[in-house]
Design a protein around this motif. Structure first.
Motif, PDB file in Angstrom:
ATOM      1  N   GLN A 275     -10.493   1.872  14.269  1.00 41.95           N
ATOM      2  CA  GLN A 275     -10.445   3.307  14.523  1.00 41.95           C
ATOM      3  C   GLN A 275      -9.247   3.859  13.518  1.00 41.95           C
ATOM      4  O   GLN A 275      -9.191   5.109  13.436  1.00 41.95           O
ATOM      5  CB  GLN A 275      -9.957   3.706  15.958  1.00 41.95           C
ATOM      6  N   VAL A 276      -8.537   3.162  12.951  1.00 45.53           N
ATOM      7  CA  VAL A 276      -7.324   3.343  12.008  1.00 45.53           C
ATOM      8  C   VAL A 276      -7.781   3.012  10.799  1.00 45.53           C
ATOM      9  O   VAL A 276      -7.764   1.692  10.470  1.00 45.53           O
ATOM     10  CB  VAL A 276      -6.019   2.883  12.520  1.00 45.53           C
ATOM     11  N   THR A 277      -7.731   3.802   9.571  1.00 45.56           N
ATOM     12  CA  THR A 277      -8.165   3.270   8.502  1.00 45.56           C
ATOM     13  C   THR A 277      -6.705   2.697   7.760  1.00 45.56           C
ATOM     14  O   THR A 277      -5.613   3.195   7.940  1.00 45.56           O
ATOM     15  CB  THR A 277      -8.778   4.545   7.457  1.00 45.56           C
ATOM     16  N   ALA A 278      -6.884   1.910   6.905  1.00 47.37           N
ATOM     17  CA  ALA A 278      -5.744   1.214   6.056  1.00 47.37           C
ATOM     18  C   ALA A 278      -5.357   2.301   5.250  1.00 47.37           C
ATOM     19  O   ALA A 278      -4.010   2.139   5.274  1.00 47.37           O
ATOM     20  CB  ALA A 278      -6.307   0.175   5.252  1.00 47.37           C
ATOM     21  N   ASP A 279      -6.062   3.189   4.672  1.00 46.02           N
ATOM     22  CA  ASP A 279      -5.465   4.215   3.931  1.00 46.02           C
ATOM     23  C   ASP A 279      -4.326   5.215   4.723  1.00 46.02           C
ATOM     24  O   ASP A 279      -3.493   5.530   4.098  1.00 46.02           O
ATOM     25  CB  ASP A 279      -6.471   5.216   3.404  1.00 46.02           C
ATOM     26  N   GLU A 280      -4.878   5.660   5.804  1.00 43.24           N
ATOM     27  CA  GLU A 280      -3.971   6.644   6.752  1.00 43.24           C
ATOM     28  C   GLU A 280      -2.433   5.926   7.085  1.00 43.24           C
ATOM     29  O   GLU A 280      -1.625   6.497   6.969  1.00 43.24           O
ATOM     30  CB  GLU A 280      -4.752   7.192   7.863  1.00 43.24           C
ATOM     31  N   ALA A 281      -2.723   4.723   7.330  1.00 44.76           N
ATOM     32  CA  ALA A 281      -1.532   3.926   7.604  1.00 44.76           C
ATOM     33  C   ALA A 281      -0.563   3.556   6.351  1.00 44.76           C
ATOM     34  O   ALA A 281       0.594   3.496   6.349  1.00 44.76           O
ATOM     35  CB  ALA A 281      -1.845   2.537   8.419  1.00 44.76           C
ATOM     36  N   ARG A 282      -1.321   3.472   5.395  1.00 46.12           N
ATOM     37  CA  ARG A 282      -0.615   2.974   4.017  1.00 46.12           C
ATOM     38  C   ARG A 282       0.241   4.292   3.874  1.00 46.12           C
ATOM     39  O   ARG A 282       1.444   4.279   3.339  1.00 46.12           O
ATOM     40  CB  ARG A 282      -1.302   2.603   2.759  1.00 46.12           C
ATOM     41  N   VAL A 283      -0.325   5.379   3.629  1.00 46.80           N
ATOM     42  CA  VAL A 283       0.234   6.835   3.409  1.00 46.80           C
ATOM     43  C   VAL A 283       1.560   6.926   4.324  1.00 46.80           C
ATOM     44  O   VAL A 283       2.474   7.384   3.991  1.00 46.80           O
ATOM     45  CB  VAL A 283      -0.845   7.921   3.627  1.00 46.80           C
ATOM     46  N   TYR A 284       1.040   6.762   5.653  1.00 46.05           N
ATOM     47  CA  TYR A 284       2.377   7.100   6.377  1.00 46.05           C
ATOM     48  C   TYR A 284       3.371   6.001   6.464  1.00 46.05           C
ATOM     49  O   TYR A 284       4.625   6.373   6.414  1.00 46.05           O
ATOM     50  CB  TYR A 284       1.885   6.800   7.936  1.00 46.05           C
ATOM     51  N   ALA A 285       2.961   4.818   6.076  1.00 45.96           N
ATOM     52  CA  ALA A 285       4.058   3.845   5.734  1.00 45.96           C
ATOM     53  C   ALA A 285       4.980   4.206   4.561  1.00 45.96           C
ATOM     54  O   ALA A 285       6.284   4.026   4.564  1.00 45.96           O
ATOM     55  CB  ALA A 285       3.449   2.366   5.622  1.00 45.96           C
ATOM     56  N   GLU A 286       4.336   4.551   3.440  1.00 44.19           N
ATOM     57  CA  GLU A 286       5.005   5.040   2.315  1.00 44.19           C
ATOM     58  C   GLU A 286       6.063   6.060   2.285  1.00 44.19           C
ATOM     59  O   GLU A 286       7.031   6.212   2.095  1.00 44.19           O
ATOM     60  CB  GLU A 286       3.924   5.175   1.157  1.00 44.19           C
ATOM     61  N   GLU A 287       5.439   7.064   3.272  1.00 49.18           N
ATOM     62  CA  GLU A 287       6.360   8.223   3.270  1.00 49.18           C
ATOM     63  C   GLU A 287       7.533   8.060   4.139  1.00 49.18           C
ATOM     64  O   GLU A 287       8.430   8.803   4.216  1.00 49.18           O
ATOM     65  CB  GLU A 287       5.463   9.308   4.308  1.00 49.18           C
ATOM     66  N   ASN A 288       7.394   6.869   5.023  1.00 52.49           N
ATOM     67  CA  ASN A 288       8.592   6.690   5.727  1.00 52.49           C
ATOM     68  C   ASN A 288       9.418   5.414   5.685  1.00 52.49           C
ATOM     69  O   ASN A 288      10.048   4.971   6.273  1.00 52.49           O
ATOM     70  CB  ASN A 288       7.804   6.359   7.353  1.00 52.49           C
ATOM     71  N   GLY A 289       9.026   4.888   4.404  1.00 50.03           N
ATOM     72  CA  GLY A 289      10.035   3.852   3.734  1.00 50.03           C
ATOM     73  C   GLY A 289       9.674   2.433   4.291  1.00 50.03           C
ATOM     74  O   GLY A 289      10.729   1.568   4.481  1.00 50.03           O
ATOM     75  N   LEU A 290       8.487   2.373   5.048  1.00 47.39           N
ATOM     76  CA  LEU A 290       7.998   0.959   5.833  1.00 47.39           C
ATOM     77  C   LEU A 290       7.279   0.157   4.633  1.00 47.39           C
ATOM     78  O   LEU A 290       6.522   0.983   3.978  1.00 47.39           O
ATOM     79  CB  LEU A 290       7.417   1.147   7.073  1.00 47.39           C
ATOM     80  N   PHE A 291       7.212  -0.940   4.765  1.00 41.83           N
ATOM     81  CA  PHE A 291       6.167  -1.645   4.138  1.00 41.83           C
ATOM     82  C   PHE A 291       4.871  -2.163   5.153  1.00 41.83           C
ATOM     83  O   PHE A 291       5.245  -2.083   6.157  1.00 41.83           O
ATOM     84  CB  PHE A 291       6.529  -3.047   3.305  1.00 41.83           C
ATOM     85  N   PHE A 292       3.738  -2.094   4.525  1.00 41.30           N
ATOM     86  CA  PHE A 292       2.607  -2.001   5.442  1.00 41.30           C
ATOM     87  C   PHE A 292       1.742  -3.398   5.201  1.00 41.30           C
ATOM     88  O   PHE A 292       1.298  -3.520   3.910  1.00 41.30           O
ATOM     89  CB  PHE A 292       1.763  -0.809   5.128  1.00 41.30           C
ATOM     90  N   MET A 293       1.056  -3.900   6.146  1.00 44.58           N
ATOM     91  CA  MET A 293       0.080  -5.026   5.851  1.00 44.58           C
ATOM     92  C   MET A 293      -0.813  -5.043   7.143  1.00 44.58           C
ATOM     93  O   MET A 293      -0.334  -4.673   8.112  1.00 44.58           O
ATOM     94  CB  MET A 293       0.705  -6.271   5.913  1.00 44.58           C
ATOM     95  N   GLU A 294      -1.844  -5.215   6.978  1.00 43.69           N
ATOM     96  CA  GLU A 294      -2.834  -5.295   7.922  1.00 43.69           C
ATOM     97  C   GLU A 294      -2.900  -7.127   8.374  1.00 43.69           C
ATOM     98  O   GLU A 294      -2.796  -7.772   7.412  1.00 43.69           O
ATOM     99  CB  GLU A 294      -4.501  -5.034   7.809  1.00 43.69           C
TER     100      GLU A 294
END
Ligand code: GTP
Ligand code: MG
Length: 170
Positions: A128-147
């Motif tokens: 239900q959650v695309t990797a792209d939307e999560a990646r964008v959110y993470a970048e905007e908030n200074g987190l690093f993202f992994m599935e």
């Protein structure tokens, strides 16, 4: 020179997102199809060698059920790192994860290394959650993202390794 670091790490996220399963995979190399919901919190420790350091993670696996929310500050206070976990098959868990990020940004240690984990990546057909939307959110908030997948072990050691690399050296 060689560094030995102790790092307090907290896992936060919605109930059922897979926090305990990620820890069990990382610490014991195991996965349980019927992992029990955490009560309060559980403690684990695990040592990881990165290039220039040995990092001993002191891991607090918190309970995602809403009635335990008020306990969370005890576990994230003074933490060097946090993994905020959501379930890629649940938009609600993604919303909840973003709330945790906000709370940490307001109340957490400002130097905290924050990882954003989209867990259950093995369940692609229920996504239900695309990797792209999560990646964008993470970048905007200074987190690093992994599935990740606690079930297949995909990216589980990697996320802890990435955190270890980013911790400030003594
Ligand atoms: P609380 O302790 O209630 O906050 O939940 P939690 O975030 O610790 O979730 P938990 O690890 O207990 O996992 C919930 C359920 O999801 C369990 O039945 C796990 O087997 C399952 N699960 C966890 N990770 C994965 C995964 O990567 N893939 C799949 N397919 N199932 C998973
Ligand atoms: Mg749990």
């Amino acid at each position: 020179g060689h560094n030995n670091l102790n790092a307090k790490l907290v896992l936060l996220g919605d109930m059922g997102a897979g926090k305990s399963s990620l820890v069990l995979r990382f610490v014991k190399g195991q996965f349980l199809e019927f992992q029990e919901s955490t009560i309060g919190a559980a403690f684990f420790s695990q040592t990881l060698a990165v290039n220039d350091a040995t990092v001993k993670f002191e891991i607090w696996d918190t309970a995602g059920q809403e009635r335990y929310h008020s306990l969370a500050p005890m576990y994230y206070r003074g933490a060097a790192a946090a993994i905020i976990v959501y379930d890629i098959t649940s938009q609600d868990s993604f919303t909840r994860a973003k709330k945790w990020v906000q709370e940490l940004q307001k109340q957490g240690n400002p130097n905290m290394v924050m990882a954003f984990a989209g867990n259950k990546a093995d369940l692609e057909d229920k996504r239900q959650v695309t990797a792209d939307e999560a990646r964008v959110y993470a970048e905007e908030n200074g987190l690093f993202f992994m599935e990740t997948s606690a079930k297949t072990a995909a990216n589980v050691n990697d996320i802890f390794y990435e955190i270890a690399k980013r911790l400030p050296r003594a």
